[in-house]
Design a protein around this motif. Structure first.
Motif, PDB file in Angstrom:
ATOM      1  N   UNK A   1       0.807  -1.218   0.000  1.00  0.00           N
ATOM      2  CA  UNK A   1       0.000   0.000   0.000  1.00  0.00           C
ATOM      3  C   UNK A   1       0.845   1.275   0.000  1.00  0.00           C
ATOM      4  N   UNK A   2       1.906   1.359   0.805  1.00  0.00           N
ATOM      5  CA  UNK A   2       2.676   2.605   0.880  1.00  0.00           C
ATOM      6  C   UNK A   2       3.456   2.857  -0.408  1.00  0.00           C
ATOM      7  N   UNK A   3       3.965   1.795  -1.009  1.00  0.00           N
ATOM      8  CA  UNK A   3       4.648   1.938  -2.293  1.00  0.00           C
ATOM      9  C   UNK A   3       3.651   2.357  -3.372  1.00  0.00           C
ATOM     10  N   UNK A   4       2.464   1.769  -3.345  1.00  0.00           N
ATOM     11  CA  UNK A   4       1.435   2.123  -4.327  1.00  0.00           C
ATOM     12  C   UNK A   4       1.042   3.591  -4.193  1.00  0.00           C
ATOM     13  N   UNK A   5       0.899   4.068  -2.953  1.00  0.00           N
ATOM     14  CA  UNK A   5       0.517   5.469  -2.746  1.00  0.00           C
ATOM     15  C   UNK A   5       1.560   6.430  -3.327  1.00  0.00           C
ATOM     16  N   UNK A   6       2.843   6.132  -3.081  1.00  0.00           N
ATOM     17  CA  UNK A   6       3.894   7.012  -3.597  1.00  0.00           C
ATOM     18  C   UNK A   6       3.912   7.030  -5.122  1.00  0.00           C
ATOM     19  N   UNK A   7       3.744   5.865  -5.738  1.00  0.00           N
ATOM     20  CA  UNK A   7       3.737   5.788  -7.201  1.00  0.00           C
ATOM     21  C   UNK A   7       2.511   6.469  -7.799  1.00  0.00           C
ATOM     22  N   UNK A   8       1.339   6.233  -7.199  1.00  0.00           N
ATOM     23  CA  UNK A   8       0.104   6.836  -7.715  1.00  0.00           C
ATOM     24  C   UNK A   8       0.141   8.345  -7.536  1.00  0.00           C
ATOM     25  N   UNK A   9       0.711   8.814  -6.416  1.00  0.00           N
ATOM     26  CA  UNK A   9       0.823  10.271  -6.228  1.00  0.00           C
ATOM     27  C   UNK A   9       1.601  10.898  -7.377  1.00  0.00           C
ATOM     28  N   UNK A  10       2.798  10.358  -7.644  1.00  0.00           N
ATOM     29  CA  UNK A  10       3.624  10.949  -8.704  1.00  0.00           C
ATOM     30  C   UNK A  10       2.971  10.810 -10.077  1.00  0.00           C
TER      31      UNK A  10
END
Length: 468
Positions: free
Chosen positions: A67-76
């Motif tokens: 989830x935390x990796x997904x959030x960072x990627x989706x944000x960018x």
């Protein structure tokens, strides 16, 4: 890919309350600290929006991302400036981009907004669309403000002189820049300007430092040749600023308990041309104030560990997460007070600046008030009377900073000064220790003024008796 791995690790640790964002970012040893810090802060700020997008698109199930990796990627991908990696992760994000964009669009329609920023809670929005400008401190150990201005003008930058009011900074765009209205060695550019790859930055001629973070050293203003302590020094921007003010003359003792942060600081100081520092991987609370090595210390800068709430969400109110953790704030405040009380034990100390990047009263005014009760020999100095944001009552002598009122990160600064003692006392504060430049900027409060001198009695000669 390392950027997103580090960001995900920090986001998870923050969620589990394993540390503040600022501390965790610097501890990561990632090469581009600014880039990592910005990604973590922005991802955290949009966390709820990103969570909804990930849930509605079932991204985790389809990609096996955490989830935390997904959030960072989706944000960018959706809100930032695009995914900054190649390989499999970028291919995965591009594959799902259309449905991720559609999910974001549906959220905006439902909430009847057109901008991404409007999806945030009011306490986390930049009110009125205000963003923090790019501040650049000129490193006067290696160059001058005038030379940097001339160099940038030759590169096509447009210099518009010294700002006369805060509103002048709102209008900066493109390659326009100004000299700051409060700090003599600070230049101001539009928020989108990036100098990380610029020659002046790599050569150590300029330091990328928020204006609020420049205040502590600027206000402490130790004289050339002084003995100064930077009590919690890493990552080193404030130490390099002190060195520039002191012109590399005197002694600068810098302490930090974290060996990794101190190593990073050593590299930064080397690039900045600082040559007279004495770095120590030591807990400041265990430093003996009566040690002969510190017998001539007259100035201390104390910027202890804090909640970092002024850095997390760029708003006046602080982050909601920080408000919900009173126990952590209480523990931090107790540590900060111990540091402050300890610093005031140095026998020849004349001035101390206490600062935090917190917006919370518990870490700021309440710590200073408690310290003054324990240390009656010290009083507050009224700082920069023209500064637009003051400490909360009754400590209006102190400064606060915020994105909406000062166009900076959230910050707090207080200066404590030893009161004048009776003549002949070993602690008497000579007027010579305060540089004239500082007296122009720091107006001493009434309680710090010496008592009026007693009028001397005139010796009247008795008239001589006249002979008879």
């Amino acid at each position: 890919m390392a950027l997103y791995i580090k960001a995900a690790e920090i986001l998870e640790k923050v969620e589990r309350k394993k540390g503040a964002v600022k501390t965790l970012v610097y501890d990561s040893k990632y090469q581009n600290i600014k880039q990592l810090f910005a990604l973590v802060c922005e991802t955290q700020k949009y966390s709820e929006v990103l969570q909804e997008i990930i849930d509605t698109t079932r991204l985790l199930k389809d990609t096996k991302l955490r989830i935390h990796l997904a959030k960072a990627l989706v944000y960018d991908l959706l809100i930032g400036q695009g995914v900054k990696c190649g390989g499999a992760w970028k291919a995965v994000m591009l594959k799902h981009r259309s449905r991720l964009q559609a999910a974001l669009a549906r959220i905006k329609v439902r909430q009847k907004v057109s901008r991404n920023e409007d999806l945030l809670p009011p306490s986390m929005q930049n009110i009125g669309g205000v963003t923090i400008p790019r501040y650049v401190r000129v490193n006067t150990l290696k160059t001058t403000v005038e030379d940097v201005i001339d160099y940038l003008k030759r590169e096509g930058y447009s210099y518009h002189g010294t700002a006369s009011r805060l509103e002048d900074l709102y209008r900066l765009s493109g390659k326009e820049f100004l000299k700051d209205l409060h700090l003599r060695d600070l230049l101001v550019f539009s928020a989108k300007m990036d100098f990380h790859d610029h020659y002046l930055y790599k050569a150590g001629h300029i330091i990328l430092q928020d204006k609020a973070s420049c205040l502590p050293a600027h206000l402490l203003d130790p004289p050339v040749g002084a003995h100064v302590i930077d009590a919690c020094a890493a990552p080193g921007n404030k130490s390099s600023h002190l060195a520039a003010i002191m012109k590399n003359k005197g002694k600068l003792f810098a302490f930090d308990l974290d060996a990794k942060r101190l190593s990073t600081m050593s590299t930064l100081l080397l690039r900045a041309g600082v040559t007279f520092q004495q770095l120590a991987n030591e807990d400041f609370l265990k430093v003996d104030p009566l040690c002969p090595a510190y017998k001539d210390v007259t100035h201390i800068l104390l910027d202890p560990s804090c909640s970092g709430s002024g850095m997390l969400c760029l708003s006046d109110g602080g982050s909601e997460e920080q408000r919900r953790d009173p126990e952590r704030l209480q523990a931090l405040a107790a540590f900060q007070l111990r540091c402050l009380n300890h610093a005031l034990r140095f026998p020849r100390l004349q001035r101390l600046v206490y600062s935090t990047c917190s917006v919370h009263r518990e870490e700021n005014e309440e710590v200073v008030s408690a310290c003054l009760q324990n240390n009656p020999a010290f009083g507050l100095v009224r700082l920069l009377p023209e500064w637009p944001e003051r400490g909360l009552e009754p400590l209006a002598q102190c400064l606060r900073a915020s994105v909406t009122k000062t166009l900076t990160h959230g910050f707090f600064v207080a200066m404590l000064k030893r009161r004048l003692q009776t003549p002949g006392s070993s602690m008497e504060l000579s007027s010579r220790v305060t540089p004239p430049a500082q007296e122009e900027r720091a107006e001493t409060s009434v309680e710090d003024q010496p008592p009026p001198a007693k009028k001397k009695k005139r010796n009247r000669k008795k008239p001589k008796k006249q002979g008879t």
